[in-house]
Design an enzyme around this catalytic site. Structure first.
Site, short mmCIF file in Angstrom:
data_model
loop_
_atom_site.label_atom_id
_atom_site.label_comp_id
_atom_site.label_asym_id
_atom_site.label_seq_id
_atom_site.Cartn_x
_atom_site.Cartn_y
_atom_site.Cartn_z
N ARG A 95 0.81 -1.22 0.00
CA ARG A 95 0.00 0.00 0.00
C ARG A 95 0.84 1.27 0.00
O ARG A 95 0.43 2.30 -0.53
CB ARG A 95 -0.90 0.00 1.23
CG ARG A 95 -2.13 -0.84 1.03
CD ARG A 95 -3.20 -0.37 1.97
NE ARG A 95 -3.25 1.07 2.05
CZ ARG A 95 -4.12 1.83 1.40
NH1 ARG A 95 -5.03 1.30 0.64
NH2 ARG A 95 -4.08 3.14 1.54
N CYS A 119 -6.89 -3.97 1.88
CA CYS A 119 -5.95 -4.95 2.40
C CYS A 119 -6.57 -5.57 3.63
O CYS A 119 -7.64 -5.16 4.06
CB CYS A 119 -4.59 -4.34 2.70
SG CYS A 119 -4.58 -3.36 4.17
N ARG A 124 -8.82 1.18 3.89
CA ARG A 124 -7.71 2.11 3.67
C ARG A 124 -7.83 2.93 2.39
O ARG A 124 -7.06 2.76 1.45
CB ARG A 124 -6.39 1.35 3.72
CG ARG A 124 -6.19 0.65 5.04
CD ARG A 124 -4.89 -0.09 5.12
NE ARG A 124 -3.78 0.76 5.51
CZ ARG A 124 -2.56 0.28 5.72
NH1 ARG A 124 -2.31 -0.98 5.56
NH2 ARG A 124 -1.59 1.09 6.08
N ARG A 401 7.79 -8.81 5.23
CA ARG A 401 7.61 -7.46 4.69
C ARG A 401 8.24 -6.42 5.60
O ARG A 401 8.64 -5.36 5.13
CB ARG A 401 6.11 -7.14 4.58
CG ARG A 401 5.42 -7.84 3.45
CD ARG A 401 4.00 -7.38 3.36
NE ARG A 401 3.97 -5.91 3.40
CZ ARG A 401 2.89 -5.20 3.59
NH1 ARG A 401 1.73 -5.79 3.76
NH2 ARG A 401 2.95 -3.89 3.62
C1 UD1 Z 1 0.77 4.22 8.12
C2 UD1 Z 1 1.75 3.09 8.33
C3 UD1 Z 1 1.06 1.89 8.96
C4 UD1 Z 1 0.30 2.31 10.22
C5 UD1 Z 1 -0.59 3.51 9.96
C6 UD1 Z 1 -1.23 4.06 11.21
C7 UD1 Z 1 3.42 3.43 6.60
C8 UD1 Z 1 3.99 2.99 5.31
N1 UD1 Z 1 2.36 2.75 7.08
O1 UD1 Z 1 -0.20 3.75 7.19
O2 UD1 Z 1 2.03 0.90 9.27
O3 UD1 Z 1 -0.48 1.24 10.67
O4 UD1 Z 1 0.16 4.57 9.35
O5 UD1 Z 1 -0.27 4.44 12.13
O6 UD1 Z 1 3.92 4.35 7.21
N2 UD1 Z 1 -7.56 7.21 5.73
C9 UD1 Z 1 -8.62 7.61 4.92
N3 UD1 Z 1 -8.34 8.21 3.72
C10 UD1 Z 1 -7.06 8.40 3.28
C11 UD1 Z 1 -5.99 7.98 4.10
C12 UD1 Z 1 -6.27 7.39 5.32
O7 UD1 Z 1 -9.78 7.45 5.28
O8 UD1 Z 1 -6.89 8.95 2.18
C13 UD1 Z 1 -7.84 6.59 7.04
C14 UD1 Z 1 -7.40 5.15 7.11
O9 UD1 Z 1 -8.35 4.27 6.57
C15 UD1 Z 1 -7.19 4.96 8.59
C16 UD1 Z 1 -6.69 6.33 9.05
O10 UD1 Z 1 -7.05 7.23 8.01
O11 UD1 Z 1 -8.41 4.70 9.23
C17 UD1 Z 1 -5.21 6.43 9.31
O12 UD1 Z 1 -4.46 5.81 8.30
P1 UD1 Z 1 -3.06 6.39 7.82
O13 UD1 Z 1 -2.39 7.16 8.89
O14 UD1 Z 1 -3.25 7.03 6.49
O15 UD1 Z 1 -2.24 5.03 7.59
P2 UD1 Z 1 -1.18 4.78 6.48
O16 UD1 Z 1 -0.45 6.06 6.22
O17 UD1 Z 1 -1.80 4.07 5.34
#
Ligand code: UD1
Length: 423
Positions: A95, A119, A124, A401
């Site tokens: 991702r 995933c 996400r 991973r």
């Molecule tokens: C990153 C980490 C992951 C960790 C997560 C939360 C990396 C590569 N991965 O993932 O290991 O578990 O932070 O600490 O650094 N969301 C939306 N729309 C968006 C983006 C996010 O709704 O466009 C939501 C997600 O579904 C989730 C929340 O926001 O509920 C937080 O996710 P996010 O902080 O974006 O996680 P990642 O950056 O994907």
């Protein structure tokens, strides 16, 4: 397809000794993508050799970069980059490939990045990323499952995030450092890995204030330069090892290279649960279990709250604590799949929506189980170490991973763990 690789763990034997934490995967991934922002030669120290890193490097190579490991330095040369399209075959494995959206927009003015699918831990979505990049003046459309971004001229803006999303903040940092004028990111993520990326960008010549706070100020620059940088230690790997002594009566291990400041909340939880933590030096802690463990409550939340990426490992620890523990998962809607595997091993955990109710202590019994995601896999390894008899863990590619040399590190602590791969 069913996985070919599995771990066999003969559990129940207390681990002893020292283990050293590797560099953080979630800092290495944005750092690697940021090398697209200024063509040149980069030297990244302490990059963990884990699958996600190699996938990220394969994507860079496809775009025209060269890379090689020279001992513990990863050299990346992006001067020959000529493509801007990230291939689905590589992107779908991870991702975090969404980080190429901001990096390509900022560095190349355009890009094509496969829209990440769902995933195992949840939907996400990427709406925050798209909204922020659009506000900076990029045009993003969905074409045949790919996000196509055009950003010939990015312009600073005020971006208010709906949620302090980690990779969204990282993408917006990478796009805004080369935007014209000033950008303000409000409700920004404060995770150490975000701060690390910001520090790298500053070294590259960017002007950024407010890293680690919820409002970040960026002054765009026309040109950035390539740099040398050291990846911060992996707080999630550190936290995973710190759980181990709690799995055994009189358990005790020493964990080195711990980013203590990034782990204050999990460390406080370990103390609450009843572990003894002694400081050996600035980055080395001795963790001991003396007597029974106590139940607790855990709420996952953005940094500095309890990290969702340590929630499954702590659940295993809490199966060994006396009383009822409650874990509430506030980030991802589907992050309790591992519970069904733990229950097959004898744990007593009930899941109700976003809450897991753990009744302990229960003695765990080895059985075949399946990793459903990276951190769930790590939790099953911990459960296997604690359980009587043999635990077989399937789908361990997911664990690879993000954990560097896990088998060797655990063997060094005295674990009986082997990798079996069927040809
Ligand atoms: C990153 C980490 C992951 C960790 C997560 C939360 C990396 C590569 N991965 O993932 O290991 O578990 O932070 O600490 O650094 N969301 C939306 N729309 C968006 C983006 C996010 O709704 O466009 C939501 C997600 O579904 C989730 C929340 O926001 O509920 C937080 O996710 P996010 O902080 O974006 O996680 P990642 O950056 O994907």
């Amino acid at each position: 397809m069913e996985s070919m690789k599995k771990y066999l763990i003969k559990g129940g034997k207390p681990l002893r000794g020292e283990v050293k934490v590797s560099g953080a995967k979630n800092a290495a991934l944005p750092a690697i993508s940021a090398t697209l922002l200024a063509k040149g030669t980069y030297r990244l120290k302490n990059v963990p050799r884990v699958r996600d890193v190699f996938v990220m490097l394969s994507i860079l190579e496809y775009l025209g970069a060269k890379w090689e490991f020279e001992k513990d330095i990863l050299k990346i040369d992006t001067s020959g980059i000529f493509k801007t399209e990230v291939p689905y075959e590589l992107a779908h494995q991870m991702r975090a490939s969404i980080l190429f959206l901001g990096a390509l927009a900022g560095g190349m003015g355009e890009g094509r990045v496969p829209m990440p699918g769902g995933c195992a831990i949840g939907k996400r979505p990427v709406d925050f990323h798209l909204k922020g990049l659009s506000l900076l003046g990029a045009e993003v459309i969905l074409d045949h499952g790919d996000l196509v971004i055009k950003a010939p001229k990015l312009k600073g803006a005020t971006l208010i995030l709906d949620f302090p999303s980690v990779t969204t903040t990282e993408n917006l940092l990478m796009a805004s450092v080369v935007s014209e004028g000033e950008t303000v990111i409000k409700n920004a993520a404060r995770e150490p890995e975000v701060v690390f990326l910001g520090e790298m960008l500053k070294k590259m010549g960017a002007e950024i204030k407010g890293l680690g706070e919820d409002t970040i100020y960026i002054k765009g620059k026309k040109r950035l330069k390539s740099v040398e940088i050291e990846i911060i230690p992996d707080r999630i790997e550190a936290g995973t090892f710190m759980v181990i002594p709690g799995l055994f009566e009189e358990g005790e291990i020493i964990v080195k290279n711990i980013p203590v400041h990034y782990l204050e909340t999990p460390i406080q939880k370990l103390v609450e649960i009843g572990l003894k933590i002694e400081k050996v030096d600035k980055e080395t802690l001795k963790i001991k279990r003396v007597g029974a463990l106590k139940s607790t409550k855990i709420f996952t939340s953005p940094f500095p709250g309890f990290p969702t990426d340590l929630q499954p490992q702590f659940a295993v620890l809490l199966t060994q604590a006396e009383g009822i523990s409650i874990i509430t998962e506030n980030l991802f809607e589907n992050r309790f799949l591992y519970v069904f595997e733990l229950n097959r091993m004898g744990a007593d955990i009930k899941v109700e929506n976003r809450t897991a109710i753990i009744r302990g202590p229960t003695s765990l019994e080895g059985s075949p189980v399946k990793a459903t995601d990276l951190r769930a896999g790590a939790a099953l390894v911990l459960a296997g170490l604690c359980a009587k008899n043999t635990t077989t863990i399937y789908n361990v590619e997911l664990i690879e991973r993000g954990y560097e040399n896990l088998i060797d590190k655990l063997k060094n602590l005295g674990a009986e763990i082997t990798l079996e791969s069927k040809k």
